[in-house]
Design a protein around this motif. Sequence first.
Motif, mmCIF file in Angstrom:
data_model
loop_
_atom_site.group_PDB
_atom_site.id
_atom_site.type_symbol
_atom_site.label_atom_id
_atom_site.label_comp_id
_atom_site.label_asym_id
_atom_site.label_seq_id
_atom_site.Cartn_x
_atom_site.Cartn_y
_atom_site.Cartn_z
ATOM 1 N N ASP A 97 35.601 -68.051 -105.622
ATOM 2 C CA ASP A 97 36.599 -68.628 -104.720
ATOM 3 C C ASP A 97 36.210 -68.333 -103.279
ATOM 4 O O ASP A 97 35.188 -67.696 -103.003
ATOM 5 C CB ASP A 97 38.006 -68.092 -105.018
ATOM 6 N N ALA A 98 37.047 -68.805 -102.356
ATOM 7 C CA ALA A 98 36.762 -68.642 -100.931
ATOM 8 C C ALA A 98 36.758 -67.182 -100.511
ATOM 9 O O ALA A 98 36.028 -66.802 -99.585
ATOM 10 C CB ALA A 98 37.788 -69.423 -100.111
ATOM 11 N N ASP A 99 37.553 -66.346 -101.158
ATOM 12 C CA ASP A 99 37.579 -64.923 -100.806
ATOM 13 C C ASP A 99 36.204 -64.288 -100.981
ATOM 14 O O ASP A 99 35.784 -63.452 -100.173
ATOM 15 C CB ASP A 99 38.602 -64.171 -101.664
ATOM 16 N N ILE A 100 35.494 -64.665 -102.046
ATOM 17 C CA ILE A 100 34.156 -64.137 -102.269
ATOM 18 C C ILE A 100 33.222 -64.618 -101.161
ATOM 19 O O ILE A 100 32.438 -63.844 -100.600
ATOM 20 C CB ILE A 100 33.606 -64.567 -103.647
ATOM 21 N N HIS B 151 34.016 -65.457 -98.119
ATOM 22 C CA HIS B 151 34.345 -64.785 -96.873
ATOM 23 C C HIS B 151 33.873 -63.332 -96.884
ATOM 24 O O HIS B 151 33.433 -62.813 -95.854
ATOM 25 C CB HIS B 151 35.850 -64.840 -96.626
ATOM 26 N N ALA B 152 33.945 -62.681 -98.038
ATOM 27 C CA ALA B 152 33.456 -61.304 -98.139
ATOM 28 C C ALA B 152 31.955 -61.249 -97.879
ATOM 29 O O ALA B 152 31.461 -60.349 -97.180
ATOM 30 C CB ALA B 152 33.783 -60.727 -99.515
ATOM 31 N N ARG C 164 46.820 -70.386 -96.438
ATOM 32 C CA ARG C 164 45.400 -70.712 -96.408
ATOM 33 C C ARG C 164 45.161 -72.115 -95.860
ATOM 34 O O ARG C 164 44.084 -72.665 -96.020
ATOM 35 C CB ARG C 164 44.834 -70.612 -97.827
ATOM 36 N N TYR D 148 30.890 -71.205 -97.393
ATOM 37 C CA TYR D 148 31.575 -71.552 -98.623
ATOM 38 C C TYR D 148 31.885 -73.035 -98.602
ATOM 39 O O TYR D 148 31.016 -73.841 -98.884
ATOM 40 C CB TYR D 148 32.820 -70.698 -98.863
ATOM 41 N N CYS E 203 37.970 -67.947 -89.028
ATOM 42 C CA CYS E 203 36.988 -67.177 -89.782
ATOM 43 C C CYS E 203 35.875 -66.802 -88.809
ATOM 44 O O CYS E 203 35.291 -67.682 -88.169
ATOM 45 C CB CYS E 203 36.437 -68.004 -90.942
#
Length: 240
Positions: free
Chosen positions: A79-82, A84-85, A169, A117, A174
């Motif tokens: 997902d987007a969280d990965i 962004h991490a 979201r 992403y 970012c």
Amino acid sequence: MSSPSPEPRFARIAAMIGDPTRARMLAALMGGQYLAAGELAEVAGVTAQTASTHLTQLVDNELVVVRTQGRHRYFRLADADIGHALEALSLVAERAGSADKWNHGAYKPLKAARTCYSHLAGELGVALFDGLLARGTLAPRDGQFVLTDVGRHELQTLGVTVPVAGSKRYAYACLDWSERRDHLAGGLAVSLLDHAINHGWLRRVEGSRALTLTPDGRRALAPWLSRQPACSVSANGIAP
């Protein structure tokens, strides 16, 4: 003596990311697309069997998801969280790096324009975000951003599918790891990138996260990019 505190979950995740083979795979997946197991094996420089072992670990640790079609397996970041991490780790890793390297070799097209992403990053992403704010297409609200009525009309006129607002979201900043400034993320940014690629405003560079801004794209995005320093279309995206 008291018992040690439980190991933070991020320690296990960090170990997953830290392996050079898996790191190359994850970097390849940061473009937001599905890639075949064979493509990821080639990127990582390992055999298909070795790649399968690493990909299973990434799936088991919920960093990557898999889709099976016939005899082939395709992988994407979970997902987007990965995403962004991984971008945040890139930001930390590049702090001590030479800024000059962005003007040479494989770094140059990534700096000009790339996917983060599923949204637009690099010089073009930052310039577009600045333009959306300067023109009043977007407005800040409660730490996020909302599409103004004028902005909604502008994007719909271009044929952009505007997602339903309300989610946290929807549109947010970012931090861009090459520019050290913000680009736009969230559902609206995903719709903008999808539309730009589907309509030939941006073209993917094969084997890379880099994007090229086309003449059609420059015309379509001119209302927002015209407020930024003059840029010209190049083979790698945009250049001053």
